[in-house]
Design a protein around this motif. Structure first.
Motif, short mmCIF file in Angstrom:
data_model
loop_
_atom_site.label_atom_id
_atom_site.label_comp_id
_atom_site.label_asym_id
_atom_site.label_seq_id
_atom_site.Cartn_x
_atom_site.Cartn_y
_atom_site.Cartn_z
N ASP A 19 0.84 -1.20 0.00
CA ASP A 19 0.00 0.00 0.00
C ASP A 19 0.87 1.24 0.00
OD1 ASP A 19 0.94 0.22 2.58
OD2 ASP A 19 -0.94 -0.40 3.52
N VAL A 20 0.22 2.40 0.05
CA VAL A 20 0.98 3.66 -0.03
C VAL A 20 1.89 3.85 1.17
CG1 VAL A 20 -0.74 4.79 -1.48
CG2 VAL A 20 -0.93 4.97 1.01
N PHE A 21 1.54 3.26 2.30
CA PHE A 21 2.38 3.40 3.49
C PHE A 21 3.68 2.62 3.33
CE2 PHE A 21 -2.01 4.10 4.69
CZ PHE A 21 -1.93 5.29 5.38
N ASP A 22 3.61 1.47 2.68
CA ASP A 22 4.82 0.72 2.36
C ASP A 22 5.71 1.53 1.43
OD1 ASP A 22 4.18 -1.62 3.81
OD2 ASP A 22 2.89 -2.33 2.19
N VAL A 23 5.11 2.16 0.44
CA VAL A 23 5.88 2.95 -0.52
C VAL A 23 6.58 4.10 0.20
CG1 VAL A 23 5.74 4.41 -2.58
CG2 VAL A 23 4.33 2.35 -2.42
N SER A 24 5.85 4.81 1.06
CA SER A 24 6.44 5.93 1.79
C SER A 24 7.62 5.48 2.64
CB SER A 24 5.37 6.60 2.66
OG SER A 24 5.91 7.65 3.41
N ARG A 25 7.42 4.36 3.34
CA ARG A 25 8.49 3.86 4.22
C ARG A 25 9.73 3.48 3.42
NH1 ARG A 25 6.17 -0.28 5.66
NH2 ARG A 25 7.44 -1.81 4.56
N ARG A 26 9.53 2.81 2.28
CA ARG A 26 10.67 2.38 1.49
C ARG A 26 11.37 3.55 0.80
NH1 ARG A 26 11.41 -2.77 0.03
NH2 ARG A 26 13.45 -1.84 -0.47
N LEU A 27 10.63 4.55 0.37
CA LEU A 27 11.26 5.72 -0.23
C LEU A 27 12.15 6.45 0.76
CD1 LEU A 27 8.36 7.22 -2.39
CD2 LEU A 27 10.56 6.36 -3.24
N ARG A 28 11.76 6.43 2.03
CA ARG A 28 12.56 7.08 3.06
C ARG A 28 13.96 6.48 3.15
NH1 ARG A 28 11.18 10.30 7.71
NH2 ARG A 28 9.03 10.22 7.01
N GLU A 29 14.09 5.21 2.80
CA GLU A 29 15.40 4.56 2.84
C GLU A 29 16.37 5.20 1.84
OE1 GLU A 29 14.65 0.47 2.06
OE2 GLU A 29 13.41 0.18 3.86
N PRO A 79 9.66 -3.91 -7.96
CA PRO A 79 9.75 -5.38 -8.01
C PRO A 79 9.71 -6.03 -6.63
CG PRO A 79 11.28 -4.40 -9.57
CD PRO A 79 10.74 -3.28 -8.75
N GLU A 80 10.43 -5.45 -5.67
CA GLU A 80 10.43 -6.02 -4.33
C GLU A 80 9.08 -5.83 -3.64
OE1 GLU A 80 13.05 -5.74 -0.19
OE2 GLU A 80 13.78 -4.82 -2.04
N LEU A 81 8.46 -4.66 -3.84
CA LEU A 81 7.15 -4.43 -3.24
C LEU A 81 6.11 -5.39 -3.81
CD1 LEU A 81 7.09 -0.51 -3.21
CD2 LEU A 81 7.13 -1.99 -1.20
N ARG A 82 6.21 -5.66 -5.08
CA ARG A 82 5.23 -6.57 -5.71
C ARG A 82 5.34 -7.99 -5.18
NH1 ARG A 82 6.99 -4.18 -11.53
NH2 ARG A 82 5.65 -2.31 -11.58
N ARG A 83 6.51 -8.34 -4.67
CA ARG A 83 6.71 -9.71 -4.16
C ARG A 83 6.25 -9.87 -2.72
NH1 ARG A 83 11.69 -9.22 -7.12
NH2 ARG A 83 12.80 -8.67 -5.19
N GLN A 84 5.83 -8.77 -2.09
CA GLN A 84 5.36 -8.90 -0.71
C GLN A 84 4.09 -9.76 -0.67
OE1 GLN A 84 6.78 -4.53 1.09
NE2 GLN A 84 4.61 -5.07 1.06
N PRO A 85 3.90 -10.51 0.41
CA PRO A 85 2.67 -11.29 0.54
C PRO A 85 1.45 -10.42 0.85
CG PRO A 85 4.01 -11.56 2.49
CD PRO A 85 4.86 -10.81 1.49
N HIS A 86 1.72 -9.26 1.46
CA HIS A 86 0.64 -8.35 1.85
C HIS A 86 1.27 -7.04 2.31
CE1 HIS A 86 1.87 -9.13 5.99
NE2 HIS A 86 1.78 -10.43 5.73
N PRO A 87 0.50 -5.98 2.45
CA PRO A 87 1.05 -4.73 2.99
C PRO A 87 1.62 -4.97 4.39
CG PRO A 87 -1.07 -4.31 1.97
CD PRO A 87 -0.91 -5.80 2.01
N PHE A 88 2.79 -4.40 4.66
CA PHE A 88 3.47 -4.65 5.93
C PHE A 88 3.21 -3.59 6.98
CE2 PHE A 88 6.97 -7.31 3.74
CZ PHE A 88 6.21 -8.45 3.90
#
Length: 473
Positions: free
Chosen positions: A397-407, A452-461
């Motif tokens: 979800d968008v929260f996963d995207v935000s968290r990963r972009l922060r990296e 690609p890595e986000l798409r492989r997640q089993p679900h939003p984390f």
């Protein structure tokens, strides 16, 4: 030339008991203590540190802050020219409230108000009144106070028995919630519906009654960057007055858009050209292109700002009228605002804002082409766009995207929309001066690299969405 003879018999103090006074900062600090003793964090240290040590301690800790140029959450200016920085350094010790002591700084403030009155098409710019503030939040508070006082004066036979209300969209900045709370005004909020993410003029008019102090229109919603239809809002209130006789003023919260629309959307009628618009505010430290914090509040004429709200003080020297929530504040930002107005002019502001809008449009288009996202806005009003995950994206979800972009250093807020669209969670990108096409391309590359890595997640984390990211205005 005159000759002077020293008196070898005079005592060290010259015989009058006086010595040269020394600023404690010039005294000798203990260099060993500065190197070997760590100062406490939550109480004053017992002894001074050398200035270089104190600087390095503070400097090193601040390195852990985010990079402001990569902060796509904030609307606040993160870059100015070096000359502006020099001017601000030269004025940082000047107290803006002390207009008798610093008359030229006060004159620059007056000129800025006059320039804004002209920019916002006041019927008579010389009759418009205004002031600088610490930002749009204070400016909105002042505008709200003026609305309430004007309403109370018109309804003196019923107030304080009747409770005043303020009508606005649910998408308003939190400062309006604060105003209603602090000044005991009932907030009447127009909810979002479907793909309408801001105020609906007809719905706003339906919420108004004889206790409505005003309606707030947002020229550039912080949720998605869209303009609210100020002219349509005024027309709806005109119709209301024709039917009921109730005359309700409009305040335009142009925190960002009031410094974008005059240059890029000249045919858009939203300002003092509309007789119902009583006041306008903007943030000089947003698209006014000044470092934080400075804002501006302007009223159509003196009648729109009740005189009893203006205080006059003479203990700084001279009779000084003041309308503000605070008192002392630096004059540096006001000087920087005048510098920006003088430096850029209309054509310069048009070029800077158009560049920001162009970047927003290009980045929004590139995000859409990634295929995983749906755009809500495209940056064609404020240079801001909001997007969410496409319907078929379920792994993140968008929260996963935000968290990963922060990296990668990118600060992109993810948040849910207010009633009635709490089901919608979005990311928002604010394109400011200094966020170049090159940086925009790097942002899209980093975002695409994560997919690609986000798409492989089993679900939003992201479990705790409140802690996942902040919604920064």
């Amino acid at each position: 030339m005159p000759l002077h003879r020293g008196d070898s018999e005079a005592p060290d103090d010259g015989g009058d008991g006086r010595r040269l006074a020394v600023n404690p900062f010039y005294g000798e600090a203990n260099p060993a203590g500065g190197m070997t003793q760590a100062p406490p964090r939550h109480r004053l240290p017992d002894a001074p540190l050398p200035p270089s040590t104190a600087y390095q301690l503070v400097h090193d800790e601040l390195m852990l802050d985010g990079n402001s140029r990569l902060n796509l959450a904030t609307f606040v200016t993160t870059w100015m020219e070096p000359q502006a920085g020099v001017l601000m350094a030269e004025c940082r010790d000047k107290n803006m409230i002390d207009k008798d002591e610093y008359p030229r700084t006060a004159e620059l403030e007056r000129r800025c108000v006059a320039m804004l009155a002209d920019l916002w098409n006041a019927p008579d710019p010389s009759a418009a009144v205004g002031c600088s503030t610490t930002g749009s939040s204070e400016a909105c508070m002042l505008a709200g106070m003026a609305l309430k006082r004007r309403w109370a004066r018109r309804n003196s036979d019923r107030y304080p028995g009747a409770r005043p209300n303020l009508v606005m969209g649910v998408n308003v900045q939190v400062c309006w919630d604060k105003f209603c709370n602090f000044w005991e005004v009932e907030p009447r909020l127009v909810p979002m519906e479907g793909e309408r993410f801001h105020l609906d003029p007809r719905a706003a008019a339906e919420l108004c009654d004889e206790n409505t102090i005003g309606v707030v229109g947002i020229l550039g919603s912080t949720f998605d960057g869209s303009y609210e239809p100020i002219a349509d809002l005024c027309a709806a209130l005109d119709s209301l007055q024709e039917r009921t006789g109730i005359d309700i003023p409009v305040h335009v919260d142009g925190a960002s858009g009031a410094m974008v629309a005059p240059f890029l959307d000249e045919d858009l009628v939203w300002d003092f050209r509309l007789p119902r618009v009583a006041s306008i505010n903007t943030s000089g430290h947003k698209y006014g292109l000044v470092y934080p914090g400075v804002g501006w509040a302007l009223w159509r004429d003196r009648e729109a700002l009740p005189e009893e709200l203006v205080f006059r003080v003479n203990y700084l020297g001279g009779d000084m009228p003041t309308f503000a929530l605070n008192f002392s504040r630096p004059g540096a930002q006001v000087v920087a605002q005048y510098y920006s107005f003088l430096r850029l002019g209309r054509e310069g502001y048009r070029a800077v804002q158009q560049a920001a809008r162009d970047v927003a449009g290009k980045v929004a288009e590139a995000v859409e082409k990634l295929g995983d996202f749906r755009l809500l806005t495209r940056g064609d009003q404020l240079p801001v766009f909001a997007f969410t995950t496409a319907p078929d994206v379920t792994a993140y979800d968008v929260f996963d995207v935000s968290r990963r972009l922060r990296e990668s250093g990118w600060l992109v807020p993810a948040y849910t929309f207010p009633p009635n669209r709490e089901d919608l969670s979005v990311l928002r990108v604010v394109c400011r001066n200094g966020f170049s096409t090159d940086l925009g391309e790097l942002f899209v590359e980093d975002l695409g690299r994560l997919l690609p890595e986000l798409r492989r997640q089993p679900h939003p984390f992201t479990r705790d969405r409140e802690a996942a990211t902040g919604f920064h205005h």
